[in-house]
Structure formats: C-alpha cells, structure tokens
Scaffold this motif. Structure first.
Motif, PDB file in Angstrom:
ATOM      1  N   LEU A  85     -35.724   3.897  11.466  1.00  0.00           N
ATOM      2  CA  LEU A  85     -34.675   3.322  10.613  1.00  0.00           C
ATOM      3  C   LEU A  85     -33.487   2.921  11.480  1.00  0.00           C
ATOM      4  O   LEU A  85     -33.312   3.455  12.574  1.00  0.00           O
ATOM      5  N   PHE A  86     -32.675   1.993  10.976  1.00  0.00           N
ATOM      6  CA  PHE A  86     -31.476   1.599  11.713  1.00  0.00           C
ATOM      7  C   PHE A  86     -30.382   2.615  11.400  1.00  0.00           C
ATOM      8  O   PHE A  86     -29.875   2.678  10.288  1.00  0.00           O
ATOM      9  N   ARG A  87     -30.032   3.402  12.415  1.00  0.00           N
ATOM     10  CA  ARG A  87     -29.130   4.536  12.222  1.00  0.00           C
ATOM     11  C   ARG A  87     -27.757   4.140  11.705  1.00  0.00           C
ATOM     12  O   ARG A  87     -27.101   4.889  11.002  1.00  0.00           O
ATOM     13  N   HIS A  88     -27.291   2.959  12.141  1.00  0.00           N
ATOM     14  CA  HIS A  88     -25.918   2.585  11.830  1.00  0.00           C
ATOM     15  C   HIS A  88     -25.809   1.842  10.507  1.00  0.00           C
ATOM     16  O   HIS A  88     -24.752   1.337  10.174  1.00  0.00           O
ATOM     17  N   MET A  89     -26.911   1.738   9.765  1.00  0.00           N
ATOM     18  CA  MET A  89     -26.858   1.047   8.478  1.00  0.00           C
ATOM     19  C   MET A  89     -27.137   2.036   7.361  1.00  0.00           C
ATOM     20  O   MET A  89     -27.906   2.979   7.528  1.00  0.00           O
ATOM     21  N   ARG A 132     -26.140   6.159   1.489  1.00  0.00           N
ATOM     22  CA  ARG A 132     -26.220   7.185   2.523  1.00  0.00           C
ATOM     23  C   ARG A 132     -26.662   6.567   3.843  1.00  0.00           C
ATOM     24  O   ARG A 132     -27.230   5.481   3.861  1.00  0.00           O
ATOM     25  N   TYR A 133     -26.466   7.339   4.912  1.00  0.00           N
ATOM     26  CA  TYR A 133     -27.012   6.922   6.203  1.00  0.00           C
ATOM     27  C   TYR A 133     -28.297   7.711   6.491  1.00  0.00           C
ATOM     28  O   TYR A 133     -28.437   8.835   5.988  1.00  0.00           O
ATOM     29  N   SER A 135     -29.282   9.532   8.796  1.00  0.00           N
ATOM     30  CA  SER A 135     -29.146  10.888   9.335  1.00  0.00           C
ATOM     31  C   SER A 135     -28.931  11.912   8.223  1.00  0.00           C
ATOM     32  O   SER A 135     -29.052  13.110   8.461  1.00  0.00           O
ATOM     33  N   GLN A 136     -28.620  11.447   7.021  1.00  0.00           N
ATOM     34  CA  GLN A 136     -28.354  12.383   5.925  1.00  0.00           C
ATOM     35  C   GLN A 136     -29.589  12.656   5.082  1.00  0.00           C
ATOM     36  O   GLN A 136     -29.506  13.363   4.091  1.00  0.00           O
ATOM     37  N   LEU A 137     -30.734  12.042   5.460  1.00  0.00           N
ATOM     38  CA  LEU A 137     -31.926  12.184   4.636  1.00  0.00           C
ATOM     39  C   LEU A 137     -32.935  13.135   5.280  1.00  0.00           C
ATOM     40  O   LEU A 137     -32.929  13.352   6.475  1.00  0.00           O
TER      41      LEU A 137
END
Lengths: 355, 292
Positions: A85-89, A132-133, A135-137
C-alpha cells in the motif's frame, strides 16, 4: 478475459525458474498456482502481470499477443503478499490511485471517483476506514484495501501473490472464503499463488501444481488430491507414508507381484487401519506416540525401523484406546504405487490394496 | 497514577542527564558565552552593526549563496543518490567513495583547486568566461564552492531512505496504470521528501558556516562577494571583538530560526502518516454509528 501461456521459460543466472510452461486460463476461472518455494510460481505470476519479462515464449490475453506489453497497459490487478500500500496516502486515496492516474480524457469526475471508491470500500466492508492511513490498519484490513485498490481500475484479470501468506490462520480462513465469494460475484479471471495446499484446494476452481519450474499436474482440487499424477504431487498435497517395496518385502508380496522392485507405494495417513489383535496380511508395529489434534488423533507407529503416521477419528481412538508402547497391526485401505520412472511412465490407476 | 513501562534497555535517566551535560558543555556554553559577551554592547548597537551596509551585504551573500547551493544539491544530490542505489554499473564503489571526498578534503585545498579551475585562465574558466559568465572571484564562485562542500550531506541522507523503498510499491503503481513520472511524483517523492528536507537543512547549515573553501574563490570584495564569516574574521583582526561577536550572534539567530523552520516542516512531513488516534476508537465510533 482468458489467458494463454505458451512455452514460457525464464532463467535467473544458472537457476531455471520456469521451463517451458504451457497453461490456459479460461475466462472467469479462479486458478491456484501451488508449489513449494522456489518452484517458479511467483515468477510465472509476475510474467503474466508484466513485471518480469520471460526469456522465451508468449503470453496471450484473449488471444491477443501481450508478451511485451508494459505492466500499466495490461489492465491486470495485482495483489502483493505484503500489501504494498502507499504509506503516505489515506485508504481512500490508495483505492482512488488507479482512477486518478488515468489520462485526463479518460479520468472520471471527482464525485464519480468518490462514489466508486466508497462502493469498493463497501465491498471490502471497510468504508469506515476511508480516512485512515495504512499504518493504522491490521494485516487483514490492509490486504482487503489492497484488493479494493486493484479492483478499482476494473481489471480484466486479478493476480494475487500469496495474498494471505502474511496473515494469521483465522484471518486467512476468513479472507479465503471472502475471496471466493468476491470472485463468484465479479467473475473475472483470477490467478493466485500459494504454497498452502489447503488454501489451493479450498478456494480454486483449478489447481496447477508446480515444481522446479515445471507443471506437475493441472486439475480440479478433487482430481489433484485423489488422483495425483506424480509422487511429488502426492507428497505435496497432504501427509503421506512412503513404502519402498525393496525395503518392505511384505508389501511387494501383498501386491501379488504386480509391482516391480524399486517401486514406491504412497499411503495417506487417514487411509490406514489399526487393530489390536493380529491381522492376517497386516503388518506388526509398535505405537510410539498418540497426539490428539482437534478432530483427529495422530498416531505414530514404528514398523521395523520406519515411522508410519496414521490419522484416526476420535471415535475410533475411543474404541481402540491406543497408548504408547502397545503392539498393534495395521494395513492400508488404499494406496498408490509409482514405478521407479514415475515421472516418465503414465500414472498407474489407483489400485485397491489387495490381500 | 504513574505507569511503569519496562524497557529492554534501562538507563533513561542516566543517558538523558549525560545528553544534557554533553550538549551544554559543547554547544550551549560557548554560544551562551558569545551571547553574554554581546550583551556588553546593548541591543541598539548590535542592531546598528548588523544593519550596517557592509554586514547586510555579507548576510545577503552568505544566506543567498547557501540557499542556492542547498537547492542545487537538493536536486543533483537526489539524482546521485538515486543512481548509486538503483543501478549497478562498473566502478560504482569508486563513485560512491568519491561522494565522501568533500568531507575529507581540507576546505582550503578545495577552495584553491576550484579557484584555479574556474579562473579566467583555468581549465574550465577559459571556456566559460568567453560565454560571458565569470565564476571565480564573484558570488557565483561562492555558490560553486558551497555546492562542492555540501554535496555529501544530501546524498548520504537520501541513500538509506531510497534503499528502503520497496520495489513492490512501484510495481503496484505501474499495475494500476501510473506512468513512470506519476509513479515518481505520487509514490516515490512523498516517501523520500522528509529525508530530502533533512539533507537540504544539513547542506544549508554547513554552507552558512563555511569559510575555508569560499575565501579562495570569492575574491572577497566588500558589498559584492564578502561572506559574513570573513567579515567576522576581519573585524577580529582589527581587534573589534565586540563587533565580531555581534555579527556572530545575529548570524546564529538567523540560522537557528531557519533550521527550526526546516525541522518543523520535516517533522510535519514525516508524521503526517502515522497514528493520531488509536484504531479501536475509530472502530468504536463506526460500530456506534452502525448501531444507530
């Protein structure tokens, strides 16, 4: 869209990753590429996606030559083992990515993009995570988002590289069933790579078993499990006891000489009967261990110097009351014999165990 | 009330104390002394010195040239780092070692070498000057020297970050239909942007303080190509210690504010994507919403 793979080969230095692969994937089918690590299954998937180029051979999409198309022109959805996944999106922007990078004249309006993305997030039941980003999943959520992202561009083919490999067993089982349902709803051709035979047998319409860069067998899950074409397939799909007729003179005898010296007999653990009293034609053994594992009881027997694995139902064990150290007799209910040149000879038909 | 978290490596108190003492001795004490010394002058006088025509010009040259050098290196340093990480070519290790050379070379040597190269009769200067571009002994010379000295900062900060980018993310972008340019702009650049800012800030601050390499190529004409560090030295040579410290304190203040701003920007860029609210809270909200 159908996929045809013709005579694809690929080497990495001296290592032959793929050796003359031929495979047809008809429209709408869910196909599993199954094999141990290093068997070339992921390389084949990446060649279909256009992320790797083959040394020789052709890939055809709906009959049209696609071997040299760039990944972005192939219209395939790709799902990675580690999500990518694109971390910054945000989750929303991840799913919207494929829609936003379209050339301007094909691009949808902002409202339409929004509607499509929310629809997809609804499909993967994660619409409440839109802002959400990654990293939060959790891992399972990330993989569902990766799937929604791949589906957003309405691909003609969905390719999944060990999609559930990084998840824990429970989530994996859930997602497996969910993927099957999704596939039945969307009806696009899907290919997924796995080394987990249970996963392949449960989810796929067809299973392609690969080893050392070659295809060992193609068939429905039931076919490859109950009628394996080679010793490799037999051993890879589930546990197996191997008997070498030379070592087990008794076996050659009970085979009534139908099996030449050097042949190998394969017996699944759940195809063996155990009894407490002496059995004519049966073989004596000693119980080494008894492990109750969920619904089955796994028993290790020692016969001569070999360990034989047997699976019993719980009820059967309650009748037998096996304990370590007991002397028992066993015989296979059914088995499969491969000659020495098993890979060259036509696979022998399954034979009942004859006494 | 207090929650005890058990860390694998203990010693928070000790290491923090050490950090504070160390930083105080090395950085705060000398700088504090400098500020104290300036206090002898009084605020009005400091402002007067700082706003003098010659000092203003020197500030402009120093910060302007440093900014230009940092911007140029921000771009070309990114290219160098990218090439060093992504491609295999013969002599790669040699090129990689070359990048560090400006760190090791005495700055005066660099300055003299660059001045000789870019002078009107130098190897490069003799081709450039007929084009109407004079580099040695002008502010452009300062920019060239600063670019040389600060290149390693950007390259070395970016390298590990570029190495960290998974190839899979780029493949994912390509399979979703993104062109190479879109993949770079939308996927790669946001990932390396915080590191790029760090490299930029390091290069900039190094450039502001640079002295050795600049004085040989700058020509040091007051109001045109004189940098603040040189002005400070010349004041010291005239035994104007107070004037020198006044300039130094102003320079320190400007640098500190600029670095603080860049760090703030970098912190913001790096922390946009991480947790701001525990997931459970959002999940609770969603289920509450669903229940309604």
């Amino acid at each position: 869209m159908s996929i045809e793979i013709r005579n694809i080969s690929k080497r990495f230095g001296n290592f032959v990753a793929l050796d003359g692969i031929n495979l047809d994937i008809p429209t709408g089918e869910l196909v599993a590429l199954l094999g141990p690590s290093g068997c070339g299954k992921t390389t084949l998937l990446r060649i279909i996606a256009g992320m790797e180029s083959a040394d020789g051979g052709e890939v055809l999409f709906s009959g049209a030559e696609a071997t040299h198309l760039h990944a972005r022109e192939r219209n395939v959805g790709f799902v990675f083992q580690h999500y990518a996944l694109f971390r910054h999106m945000t989750v929303f922007e991840n799913v919207a990515f494929g829609l936003r990078v379209k050339p301007r004249r094909e691009r949808l309006g902002e409202a339409e993009i929004r509607r499509r993305v929310m629809e997809l997030l609804g499909l993967v039941q994660l619409d409440w995570l839109a802002d959400r980003y990654p990293s939060q999943l959790s891992g399972g959520q990330r993989q569902r988002i990766a799937l929604a992202r791949a589906l957003a561009v309405e691909p003609k083919v969905l390719l999944l590289d060990e999609p559930f490999g990084a998840l824990d067993t429970k989530v994996r089982k859930e997602l497996r069933r969910w993927l099957r349902r999704l596939h039945d709803e969307m009806h696009i051709s899907s290919v997924f790579v796995t080394h987990d035979q249970e996963e392949a047998l449960e989810v796929a319409d067809r299973v392609v078993v690969m080893n050392h860069g070659r295809i060992e067998q193609i068939g429905s899950p039931d076919e490859v499990y109950s009628n394996p074409a080679s010793p490799f397939v037999y051993q890879f799909l589930g546990n197996v006891n191997v008997f070498h007729s030379r070592l087990h003179g008794g076996f050659a005898e009970v085979e009534r000489g139908s099996c030449e010296a050097g042949a190998t007999a394969f017996v699944r653990p759940h195809d063996i009967d155990i009894v407490r009293q002496e059995l004519e034609g049966g073989m004596p053994a000693t119980v080494q261990h008894v492990h109750p594992i969920g619904p089955v009881v796994r028993v290790e027997l020692q016969h001569d110097s070999e360990i034989i694995e047997v699976e019993l139902s719980r009820e059967r064990q309650e009748m037998l009351r096996l304990e370590a150290g007991q002397a028992v007799w066993f015989r296979p209910r059914q088995m499969k014999v491969f000659g020495q040149e098993a890979s060259l000879a036509p696979p022998p038909a399954r034979q009942p165990f004859l006494f | 009330m207090t929650t005890h978290s058990h860390r694998v490596l203990p010693g928070f108190g000790l290491s923090l104390g050490y950090t504070l003492v160390y930083l105080s001795l090395l950085i705060l004490l000398p700088l504090g002394g400098m500020v104290l010394k300036t206090a002898d002058l009084g605020f009005a006088q400091v402002v007067e010195i700082a706003l003098g025509e010659r000092s203003l010009a020197a500030f402009r040259v120093t910060f302007g040239a440093s900014l230009a050098a940092a911007v140029v290196n921000g771009f070309f340093g990114l290219v160098v780092a990218w090439v060093l990480v992504r491609y295999e070519f013969p002599g790669k290790r040699f090129v990689d070692a070359l990048v560090d050379l400006p760190f090791a070379l005495p700055t005066a040597v660099a300055g003299i070498t660059l001045a000789t190269l870019y002078a009107g009769n130098g190897w490069l200067g003799r081709w450039i000057e007929p084009l109407g571009l004079k580099i040695a002994y002008t502010p452009w010379g300062i920019v060239v020297a600063l670019i040389f000295v600060t290149l390693p900062f950007v390259v070395r900060t970016l390298q590990p970050v570029i190495e960290d980018i998974e190839a899979e993310v780029e493949e994912a972008a390509a399979s979703l239909g993104a062109s190479r340019w879109q993949t770079f702009l939308k996927v790669i650049l946001p990932a390396i942007f915080p590191a790029l800012l760090t490299g930029f800030a390091l290069a900039f601050s190094r450039a502001v303080g640079e002295y050795g390499s600049v004085i040989f190529i700058a020509g040091n004409l007051p109001l045109i190509s004189e940098i603040t560090p040189l002005l400070i030295i010349s004041k010291l040579e005239q035994y104007d210690v107070l004037g020198a410290t006044a300039l130094a304190v102003v320079m320190l203040a400007i640098s500190f504010v600029l670095l603080l701003a860049i760090n703030g920007l970098q912190w913001w860029a790096a922390n946009r994507y991480t947790n701001r609210e525990p997931l459970e809270a959002a999940a609770g909200r969603a289920s509450a919403g669903a229940a309604r």
